[in-house]
Every structure is written in C-alpha cells, then in structure tokens.
Enzyme design. Sequence first.
Site, PDB file in Angstrom:
ATOM      1  N   GLY A   7       0.837  -1.197   0.000  1.00  0.00           N
ATOM      2  CA  GLY A   7       0.000   0.000   0.000  1.00  0.00           C
ATOM      3  C   GLY A   7       0.871   1.246   0.000  1.00  0.00           C
ATOM      4  O   GLY A   7       2.022   1.202   0.450  1.00  0.00           O
ATOM      5  N   GLN A  34       2.998   9.971   0.988  1.00  0.00           N
ATOM      6  CA  GLN A  34       4.279   9.255   1.055  1.00  0.00           C
ATOM      7  C   GLN A  34       5.151   9.514  -0.173  1.00  0.00           C
ATOM      8  O   GLN A  34       6.330   9.162  -0.183  1.00  0.00           O
ATOM      9  CB  GLN A  34       4.046   7.747   1.200  1.00  0.00           C
ATOM     10  CG  GLN A  34       3.508   7.343   2.560  1.00  0.00           C
ATOM     11  CD  GLN A  34       3.370   5.834   2.663  1.00  0.00           C
ATOM     12  OE1 GLN A  34       2.404   5.268   2.191  1.00  0.00           O
ATOM     13  NE2 GLN A  34       4.363   5.191   3.238  1.00  0.00           N
ATOM     14  N   CYS A  86       6.139  -0.173   7.263  1.00  0.00           N
ATOM     15  CA  CYS A  86       5.741   1.037   6.551  1.00  0.00           C
ATOM     16  C   CYS A  86       6.889   1.469   5.642  1.00  0.00           C
ATOM     17  O   CYS A  86       8.036   1.526   6.079  1.00  0.00           O
ATOM     18  CB  CYS A  86       5.419   2.136   7.555  1.00  0.00           C
ATOM     19  SG  CYS A  86       4.934   3.677   6.765  1.00  0.00           S
ATOM     20  N   LEU A  87       6.568   1.781   4.391  1.00  0.00           N
ATOM     21  CA  LEU A  87       7.619   2.171   3.442  1.00  0.00           C
ATOM     22  C   LEU A  87       8.299   3.482   3.851  1.00  0.00           C
ATOM     23  O   LEU A  87       9.412   3.752   3.430  1.00  0.00           O
ATOM     24  CB  LEU A  87       7.041   2.293   2.023  1.00  0.00           C
ATOM     25  CG  LEU A  87       6.509   0.989   1.405  1.00  0.00           C
ATOM     26  CD1 LEU A  87       5.961   1.254   0.010  1.00  0.00           C
ATOM     27  CD2 LEU A  87       7.581  -0.084   1.373  1.00  0.00           C
ATOM     28  N   HIS A  97      -4.231   1.375   7.661  1.00  0.00           N
ATOM     29  CA  HIS A  97      -2.861   1.897   7.686  1.00  0.00           C
ATOM     30  C   HIS A  97      -2.740   3.131   6.775  1.00  0.00           C
ATOM     31  O   HIS A  97      -2.165   4.148   7.151  1.00  0.00           O
ATOM     32  CB  HIS A  97      -1.896   0.789   7.245  1.00  0.00           C
ATOM     33  CG  HIS A  97      -0.449   1.177   7.219  1.00  0.00           C
ATOM     34  ND1 HIS A  97       0.480   0.667   8.106  1.00  0.00           N
ATOM     35  CD2 HIS A  97       0.231   2.040   6.408  1.00  0.00           C
ATOM     36  CE1 HIS A  97       1.661   1.203   7.840  1.00  0.00           C
ATOM     37  NE2 HIS A  97       1.544   2.032   6.803  1.00  0.00           N
ATOM     38  N   GLU A  98      -3.328   3.032   5.580  1.00  0.00           N
ATOM     39  CA  GLU A  98      -3.225   4.147   4.612  1.00  0.00           C
ATOM     40  C   GLU A  98      -4.082   5.334   5.038  1.00  0.00           C
ATOM     41  O   GLU A  98      -3.675   6.491   4.863  1.00  0.00           O
ATOM     42  CB  GLU A  98      -3.602   3.683   3.204  1.00  0.00           C
ATOM     43  CG  GLU A  98      -2.759   2.535   2.644  1.00  0.00           C
ATOM     44  CD  GLU A  98      -1.253   2.731   2.779  1.00  0.00           C
ATOM     45  OE1 GLU A  98      -0.786   3.887   2.757  1.00  0.00           O
ATOM     46  OE2 GLU A  98      -0.546   1.709   2.940  1.00  0.00           O
ATOM     47  N   HIS A 149      -2.160   7.342   7.361  1.00  0.00           N
ATOM     48  CA  HIS A 149      -1.213   8.229   6.668  1.00  0.00           C
ATOM     49  C   HIS A 149      -1.889   9.528   6.236  1.00  0.00           C
ATOM     50  O   HIS A 149      -1.352  10.612   6.435  1.00  0.00           O
ATOM     51  CB  HIS A 149      -0.660   7.550   5.406  1.00  0.00           C
ATOM     52  CG  HIS A 149       0.547   6.712   5.665  1.00  0.00           C
ATOM     53  ND1 HIS A 149       1.680   7.212   6.237  1.00  0.00           N
ATOM     54  CD2 HIS A 149       0.802   5.398   5.420  1.00  0.00           C
ATOM     55  CE1 HIS A 149       2.582   6.247   6.349  1.00  0.00           C
ATOM     56  NE2 HIS A 149       2.071   5.128   5.860  1.00  0.00           N
TER      57      HIS A 149
HETATM   58 ZN    ZN Z   1       2.896   3.279   5.839  1.00  0.00          ZN
END
Ligand code: ZN
Length: 175
Positions: A45, A50, A92-93, A134-135, A138
């Site tokens: 995701g 991000q 998380c990226l 999660h998104e 963000h």
């Molecule tokens: Zn993340």
Amino acid sequence: MAVLDIVKYGDPILRKVCNPVSDFSNLDQLIYDMFDTMYEAEGIGLAANQVGQDMNLFIIDIAHTEEAVEPCVYINGKIISSKGESPFEEGCLSIPEVTFEIMRPEFIHFKYQSIDGEWHEKEIGGLLARAIQHEIDHLTGKMIVDRVNDVARLPFKKQLKTLAKESKQRLNNLA
Ligand code: ZN
C-alpha cells in the site's frame, strides 16, 4: 512511468491531514507512478503524501496474497464504522526496517471514490481492511509509531532519530 522518492519518517507532509481530491481529470500519471514506486519498494500500500502529494488518495495491491483482491485506487476514503480487534505485525515504506505489532479493528465499513469519481461503499475484512486503515492513518497524519507505546518504540529509537535527521537534511537541501 517513474519510480518516485518515498518520503520518510520526520518529513512534515506525513503529519498532514491531506486535502480531499476534487479534480479527477489528471490523476492517471500520479497513480501509475505510485504503483511503480510501491512495486519497486515491495509494499502492499502507498498513500499520496508518502510520495510528497497532499491529496486524499492511496493505492493497495494485495493480489499476490490469499485474499487476491485486485490492485485498487481509493480516493477520499472514510471509515464509517468498524468492529472487532486483532493484532498484526505492520511495516511502513516511510519507516524502513521497522515493524510494530498494531491492534486494529478487524472489519470496517468503508466508503471511497474510485478514479472515475464514483462512490463505493463496502464491508471489508482481513488484510485489505488492515491495509486500508494503515493508509487512512497516513492521510490523516498518523503513522504506526503513534499506535504503539514507548516500550515498543524503544528498540527503534535510534533508527527513528536517524530517519528524522535525514528527512530534515533532505528538506534543507531542497530549500
Ligand atoms: Zn505506511
């Protein structure tokens, strides 16, 4: 198509409540680039902030998992209600090499717009519900570090500090 830079922990855009999307006519390039970026980073995701875009938009691809949901773009998403609770190890990226066990609702009632601007409303569970939450975090300025206590954060304190420092340096270089 292009792989974009993924904004890391410490960058203020990750702490913003992102703006709703109102113009759906010009999203294709960003969305292609976001998919490229997510695949390159081997994530499931990715939220628009991000990659430095202040827009209420995220993508998810869990097609390779048991759930096999097709890759999808979610715009202006809202969690209407949720139920249940379960723990799951999340990464998380924007916080490389850090994972936390996070408690979240298991099922969500979710409303969002697709790239054509159409509204959809669905009951969602499993990994997809987890990834959506999660998104959504963000896009409202929250990250997984906020969902755990000091004791859980402790082993990663140094890593987080380094990431924050690097983000600050990056921003200074751009200025
Ligand atoms: Zn993340």
